[in-house]
Design an enzyme around this catalytic site. Sequence first.
Site, PDB file in Angstrom:
ATOM      1  N   GLU A 131      -3.928   2.628   5.330  1.00  0.00           N
ATOM      2  CA  GLU A 131      -3.219   3.687   4.618  1.00  0.00           C
ATOM      3  C   GLU A 131      -3.680   3.684   3.165  1.00  0.00           C
ATOM      4  O   GLU A 131      -3.611   2.664   2.491  1.00  0.00           O
ATOM      5  CB  GLU A 131      -1.715   3.432   4.705  1.00  0.00           C
ATOM      6  CG  GLU A 131      -0.861   4.493   4.048  1.00  0.00           C
ATOM      7  CD  GLU A 131       0.607   4.075   4.003  1.00  0.00           C
ATOM      8  OE1 GLU A 131       1.245   4.021   5.076  1.00  0.00           O
ATOM      9  OE2 GLU A 131       1.105   3.786   2.902  1.00  0.00           O
TER      10      GLU A 131
ATOM     11  N   ASP B  68       8.786   4.275  -4.978  1.00  0.00           N
ATOM     12  CA  ASP B  68       8.064   3.015  -5.135  1.00  0.00           C
ATOM     13  C   ASP B  68       8.647   2.091  -6.198  1.00  0.00           C
ATOM     14  O   ASP B  68       9.100   2.539  -7.245  1.00  0.00           O
ATOM     15  CB  ASP B  68       6.595   3.304  -5.474  1.00  0.00           C
ATOM     16  CG  ASP B  68       5.839   3.818  -4.262  1.00  0.00           C
ATOM     17  OD1 ASP B  68       5.824   3.104  -3.245  1.00  0.00           O
ATOM     18  OD2 ASP B  68       5.301   4.933  -4.329  1.00  0.00           O
TER      19      ASP B  68
END
Lengths: 398, 248
Positions: free
Chosen positions: B27, B38
């Site tokens: 990924e 995040d």
Amino acid sequence: MKIKKAPIQPRGRFGKYGGQYVPETLMKPLQDLEEAYDEYSRDPSFKKELRNLLESYAGRPTPLYLARNLTRNLGGAKIYLKREDLLHGGAHKINNTLGQVLLARRMGKKRIIAETGAGQHGVATAMACAALGLQSEIYMGREDMERQKLNVYRMKMLGAEVHPVDSGSRTLKDAINESLRDWVTNVENTYYLLGSAVGPHPYPTMVRDFQSIIGREARQQILAREDKLPSAIIACVGGGSNSIGIFHHFLHDLEVELYGVEAGGQDIRPGQHAAALVAGSEGVLHGMLTYLLQDTNGQVQNTRSISAGLDYPAVGPEHAYLKNTGRVKYSAVSDDDALDAFKRLSNQEGIMPALEPAHALSYAFRLAKKYPTKDSILVNLSGRGDKDVEIAARHFIQ
Amino acid sequence: MTGGDPTPEEFSANASALVEGGADIVEIGIPFSDPIADGPVIQASSQRALGAGITPKKILSLTGEFSDQHDLPIILLTYCNPILAMGAERFFQMASKSGVSGVVVPDVPANADPQFHGLASKYSIDSILLAALNTPETRLRQILAETTGFLYLVSLYGVTGPRKTLSPQALESLKRVISINKNRTPVSAGFGVSTPDHVRTLIRAGADGAIVGSALAQKVQDHLGDPGETEQVLKKHVAELKQATRKF
């Protein structure tokens, strides 16, 4: 074979703007919030409790003041000021925090988080939480903490915990990022009290509704005084809550021109201002599709404004829509012009405005001369300038 | 891995190290200035990559080179805005040309922007949706039906980042998904999944895959300035993670 289902209609859009561009974990709390808001905004006991607090705690209704000296000196339309600066805490922010803290309490949430730029929303959150018996934690960019120290002290005195934010540009944008990260971590017990008409649905609608009391009062007040509507209404736009609050009840009065004033900063080159509607392009930030200051790769640009409360690279989605329909005209005023307006209102009327509405005042001064003396224009004086005295002093008292 | 972290050259070498270590899918993240899903590790990694001048187009070109060299599925992860800035159609078209198999956009939940789903399908790219611990069952069923490739199960309340232990709700949530997963859509768990132990626990509980990101970005950060060492450390860690996926 793949199962085809009718997609759920996108909710909370203003034209194409708005929406819910958030991590999946926030979809459930946003839905809970929307349902609770739908229920309580129609509940007579909720409305009564809020009305009582707005009157006896926050100090509503706020006066509509005819600035005679300014009007005389400019020689045009009568300049009226909607005195949101006289509210408890010194800004319009308390209209929204009282509403949302009441809502949070009815939803059974114990912990309130909020972001703040200039610190006014943080102060208003801390006040409402103290009054209604809830814990508050405020995220504030490190740079904003430096330039709005007074408000940091106020929040702490009022019992809030202030978390400095060191990520990104260390201003309002990053305080919102950190608040969203906190919320996604503590969804179950935490209520996120967004302070402007930004973010994912239902915030832009809910915050507008709580702030629309400004325009509802102003409309009655100006009709009582002048027996006709004003020719123009001017308000500053950062995220856009005070402006949408005063515009909302005038949107259908097409004879009333509406002006939103953004922070022009130093000049209109990238990174030197915060005028998302004037100089930005469409994009997604903080859960909404709106106008955004960004580079060609979609990275959000740094912003700059003398007023921390306008120092934000995006804008509420309803403003994006109102720009495109042409109902509201948006422009930008520079730091220097805002400082000049700060000084003029202080000297001529004895009212020290916050640097945010000083942007709107500056634009109003230009506009007033274009109208005949029998007309009136209305400026939303969204906050008082005590918090900005240090910045102004650096410019004017050498 | 964040595309272009810490530099474009080192990124390509690091991504190859993941393959050598035994990764089944790689990924690649296209960094965004404001990554709200995040934690600090990926934020720092994004800033390093952006600081080194990486752009979405450069990442797509690096991805193309990577896909020519390695025969495994490649997934892109990015936020909504970089896709819009490029033009959504152009993004999916270029992704397809670069050999990308799937796209994950953490701030575009199911139904938020049907345009992405349609474009992904037009260019034969999987549109990988996320499910959360608190996703209600009716919505979870809908997400399971609409996701393509696999379901990305967010296994904690919070942002990405290495954790010492799996969240207490991770296995419960996995069980809940498996119990209603009638079409046997593959399910991969991510967020906070860092160690071989985490991977082993998830796979034994029925997950089809485990997604490890921040733990690798942390290794890149820990060995900045020593590219050779970074590659070795990454390869070794991925090999351990892969070993932990074997059931017996």
